[in-house]
Scaffold this motif. Sequence first.
Motif, mmCIF file in Angstrom:
data_model
loop_
_atom_site.group_PDB
_atom_site.id
_atom_site.type_symbol
_atom_site.label_atom_id
_atom_site.label_comp_id
_atom_site.label_asym_id
_atom_site.label_seq_id
_atom_site.Cartn_x
_atom_site.Cartn_y
_atom_site.Cartn_z
ATOM 1 N N GLU A 43 -12.467 2.533 -5.805
ATOM 2 C CA GLU A 43 -11.444 2.065 -5.079
ATOM 3 C C GLU A 43 -10.175 3.505 -4.707
ATOM 4 O O GLU A 43 -9.155 2.531 -4.200
ATOM 5 C CB GLU A 43 -11.038 2.040 -6.851
ATOM 6 N N LEU A 44 -10.766 4.170 -4.760
ATOM 7 C CA LEU A 44 -9.979 5.443 -4.272
ATOM 8 C C LEU A 44 -10.226 5.182 -2.606
ATOM 9 O O LEU A 44 -9.115 4.909 -1.863
ATOM 10 C CB LEU A 44 -10.721 6.482 -4.743
ATOM 11 N N GLN A 45 -11.336 4.838 -2.123
ATOM 12 C CA GLN A 45 -11.624 4.329 -0.917
ATOM 13 C C GLN A 45 -10.772 2.980 -0.116
ATOM 14 O O GLN A 45 -9.951 2.749 0.880
ATOM 15 C CB GLN A 45 -13.032 4.513 -0.812
ATOM 16 N N ARG A 46 -10.276 2.460 -1.717
ATOM 17 C CA ARG A 46 -10.199 1.323 -1.346
ATOM 18 C C ARG A 46 -8.318 1.728 -1.001
ATOM 19 O O ARG A 46 -7.869 0.810 0.411
ATOM 20 C CB ARG A 46 -9.907 -0.527 -2.261
ATOM 21 N N HIS A 47 -7.837 1.954 -1.433
ATOM 22 C CA HIS A 47 -7.008 2.549 -1.690
ATOM 23 C C HIS A 47 -6.481 3.604 -0.286
ATOM 24 O O HIS A 47 -5.280 3.634 -0.207
ATOM 25 C CB HIS A 47 -6.355 3.159 -3.072
ATOM 26 N N ILE A 48 -7.303 4.175 -0.001
ATOM 27 C CA ILE A 48 -7.020 4.741 1.477
ATOM 28 C C ILE A 48 -6.861 3.739 2.069
ATOM 29 O O ILE A 48 -6.580 4.180 3.449
ATOM 30 C CB ILE A 48 -8.177 5.846 1.571
ATOM 31 N N ARG A 49 -7.933 2.949 2.576
ATOM 32 C CA ARG A 49 -8.033 2.003 3.844
ATOM 33 C C ARG A 49 -6.119 1.321 3.591
ATOM 34 O O ARG A 49 -5.771 0.795 4.803
ATOM 35 C CB ARG A 49 -8.525 0.513 4.096
ATOM 36 N N ILE A 50 -6.044 1.785 2.417
ATOM 37 C CA ILE A 50 -4.608 0.118 2.626
ATOM 38 C C ILE A 50 -3.933 1.214 3.171
ATOM 39 O O ILE A 50 -2.573 0.582 3.279
ATOM 40 C CB ILE A 50 -4.538 0.205 1.037
ATOM 41 N N LEU A 51 -3.649 2.406 2.367
ATOM 42 C CA LEU A 51 -2.081 3.483 2.847
ATOM 43 C C LEU A 51 -2.657 3.399 4.696
ATOM 44 O O LEU A 51 -1.812 3.509 5.220
ATOM 45 C CB LEU A 51 -3.023 4.915 2.313
ATOM 46 N N HIS A 52 -3.612 3.535 4.987
ATOM 47 C CA HIS A 52 -3.820 3.434 6.604
ATOM 48 C C HIS A 52 -3.245 2.609 6.843
ATOM 49 O O HIS A 52 -2.740 2.445 8.596
ATOM 50 C CB HIS A 52 -5.643 3.638 7.200
ATOM 51 N N ALA A 53 -3.826 1.414 6.996
ATOM 52 C CA ALA A 53 -3.363 -0.034 6.954
ATOM 53 C C ALA A 53 -1.539 0.359 7.389
ATOM 54 O O ALA A 53 -0.780 -0.072 7.931
ATOM 55 C CB ALA A 53 -3.702 -1.383 6.813
ATOM 56 N N LEU A 54 -1.174 0.594 6.055
ATOM 57 C CA LEU A 54 0.791 0.947 5.826
ATOM 58 C C LEU A 54 1.247 1.829 6.850
ATOM 59 O O LEU A 54 1.948 1.044 7.602
ATOM 60 C CB LEU A 54 0.770 0.601 4.617
ATOM 61 N N VAL A 55 0.560 2.965 7.296
ATOM 62 C CA VAL A 55 1.640 3.377 7.602
ATOM 63 C C VAL A 55 1.455 3.709 9.409
ATOM 64 O O VAL A 55 1.886 4.104 9.995
ATOM 65 C CB VAL A 55 1.112 5.102 7.635
ATOM 66 N N GLY A 56 0.321 2.794 9.278
ATOM 67 C CA GLY A 56 -0.474 2.739 10.477
ATOM 68 C C GLY A 56 -0.864 3.423 11.657
ATOM 69 O O GLY A 56 -0.640 4.373 13.200
ATOM 70 N N ASN A 57 -1.211 4.679 11.148
ATOM 71 C CA ASN A 57 -1.886 6.502 11.845
ATOM 72 C C ASN A 57 -3.208 6.375 12.228
ATOM 73 O O ASN A 57 -3.775 7.038 12.530
ATOM 74 C CB ASN A 57 -1.398 7.651 10.695
ATOM 75 N N ALA A 58 -4.040 5.302 11.431
ATOM 76 C CA ALA A 58 -5.737 5.357 12.147
ATOM 77 C C ALA A 58 -6.464 3.834 11.744
ATOM 78 O O ALA A 58 -5.333 3.021 10.487
ATOM 79 C CB ALA A 58 -6.087 6.213 10.417
ATOM 80 N N TYR A 59 -7.375 3.195 12.118
ATOM 81 C CA TYR A 59 -7.441 2.457 12.166
ATOM 82 C C TYR A 59 -8.744 2.633 11.438
ATOM 83 O O TYR A 59 -9.778 3.637 11.138
ATOM 84 C CB TYR A 59 -8.558 1.288 13.463
ATOM 85 N N THR A 60 -9.084 1.915 9.782
ATOM 86 C CA THR A 60 -10.467 1.896 9.203
ATOM 87 C C THR A 60 -11.503 1.409 9.538
ATOM 88 O O THR A 60 -12.140 1.403 8.819
ATOM 89 C CB THR A 60 -10.022 2.111 7.783
ATOM 90 N N GLU A 61 -11.187 -0.008 10.046
ATOM 91 C CA GLU A 61 -12.031 -0.726 10.050
ATOM 92 C C GLU A 61 -13.453 -0.612 11.144
ATOM 93 O O GLU A 61 -13.466 0.137 12.014
ATOM 94 C CB GLU A 61 -11.492 -2.184 10.368
ATOM 95 N N GLY A 62 -15.029 -1.138 10.031
ATOM 96 C CA GLY A 62 -15.597 -0.956 10.720
ATOM 97 C C GLY A 62 -16.594 1.138 11.054
ATOM 98 O O GLY A 62 -17.138 1.479 11.451
ATOM 99 N N LYS A 63 -15.258 1.729 9.790
ATOM 100 C CA LYS A 63 -15.380 3.241 9.954
ATOM 101 C C LYS A 63 -16.574 3.589 8.531
ATOM 102 O O LYS A 63 -15.474 2.575 7.501
ATOM 103 C CB LYS A 63 -14.481 3.872 10.382
#
Length: 458
Positions: free
Chosen positions: A138-158
């Motif tokens: 769940e924490l990993q999921r929220h980290i991906r949501i956060l980066h997508a929202l802020v737009g400071n890092a791509y998390t897809e495929g990582k």
Amino acid sequence: MATTQIWIYFVCLACSLILNVLLLRNYNVYLGSLKELSWTRRAAEEAEAVGAIACFGHGRAYVDGVLENGKPVCECNSCFAGPDCSQPVPGCVVGANSGDPLFLEPYWMRHAAGSAVVVSGWHRMGNTFTDRPVFSGELQRHIRILHALVGNAYTEGKFILFGTGSTQLLNAAVHALSPDNSSDPAKVVASIPFDPVYQQQTDFFKSKNFQFQGDASMWKNTRNGTFIEFVNSPSNPDGQLKKAVLQGPQVKTIHDHGYYWPHFTPIPAPADEDVMIFSLSKLTGHAGSRFGWALVKDEAVYKKMSTYVTMNTLGISKDTQLRALQLLKVALEGRGRQLFDFGYITMKQRWERLSDALSTSKRFSIQEIEPLYCSYYKILKDPSPAYAWLKCEREEDKECYTILKDAGIIGVDGTSFGAGSGFVRLSLINSHDDFNMLLYKIKKLVAKEDDKDARNTM
């Protein structure tokens, strides 16, 4: 007509009775829930009581703090003392050498209810989760949501790897990227000025597989051996957005994006490197929780880093992961604007006030940072760096750290960052009290400079 009115009266009476029954039922459910949650009362009351200790606004009391007569006492900010932190300390020395982002403390006090965490005595007593070995999905999921929202890092495929702060992950990455059993250890480098931890940690572990070799630019024309370059963007200490200096198949990079958040820098575009490292410390200010994460593209590198973390600390504290999850939930409220607006406005104002204080000085200067377009705010964004990279301009002021220390300011010597002794890093992310005292002492230094210049012209 009368019959209609009587009918309406009975309908209203029936609705009122039904509503009262429902309210009474909900009230009983609420009372029942209080009984079910009664085991949290003691902890909640203790936390509320400690949180209510004001410390005159110049300190904090903590549940795990020092006790006096069975009660927690105030822990005062720099330059304040006394049982309630109400007494200014004459001639105090201000510490501007810390990396603790206490400037965000007022934000979390305003969001006390949402950010609070109640932990049962039996919460995740084992080392693993049911859905994965040691990391909260769940924490990993929220980290991906956060980066997508802020737009400071791509998390897809990582892959996402947790660490005990970003510091642990930095060396985990060096370990993973270094050649095994090589007679030629990897050369670990960074562009000056660089975060001192890169050299300190690399030297501390004294591995046969890697050695710190200083400034990256000194190796531009070298093609022999493996290079591991730390790229700190934005940079600690000067807040500049950086790119890798070295290029080529023999070069591996670790991108330290600890400060790549909207309150410290514009976000021109999402980062998309092979190894990227972030920390909770610089995002929410919770340096003491010691939580960081890495975004890793290559599975083999991820596995080696994961092995390092497991062998080093057997994973990450479950209590820390729980707190980090709750903090991220609050950070995501309002699409992150509440947290980032507070942080950005605070840091922007501090930078402007310091710049204004030094604007007439010929003895001291700070770095220049140009406004940049920020994709998160969708505006041209003014500077709001975490640190001031101060330079002593006079030739006779060769030991800038000593000049400031004599004036009651403790910074970090420029030599720690691979630069000259004419530089000092000053923290702008400390508490409100610390920043105000820093500004006061800087103004005194500039005033003395102006007085001296005035006397020389008479």
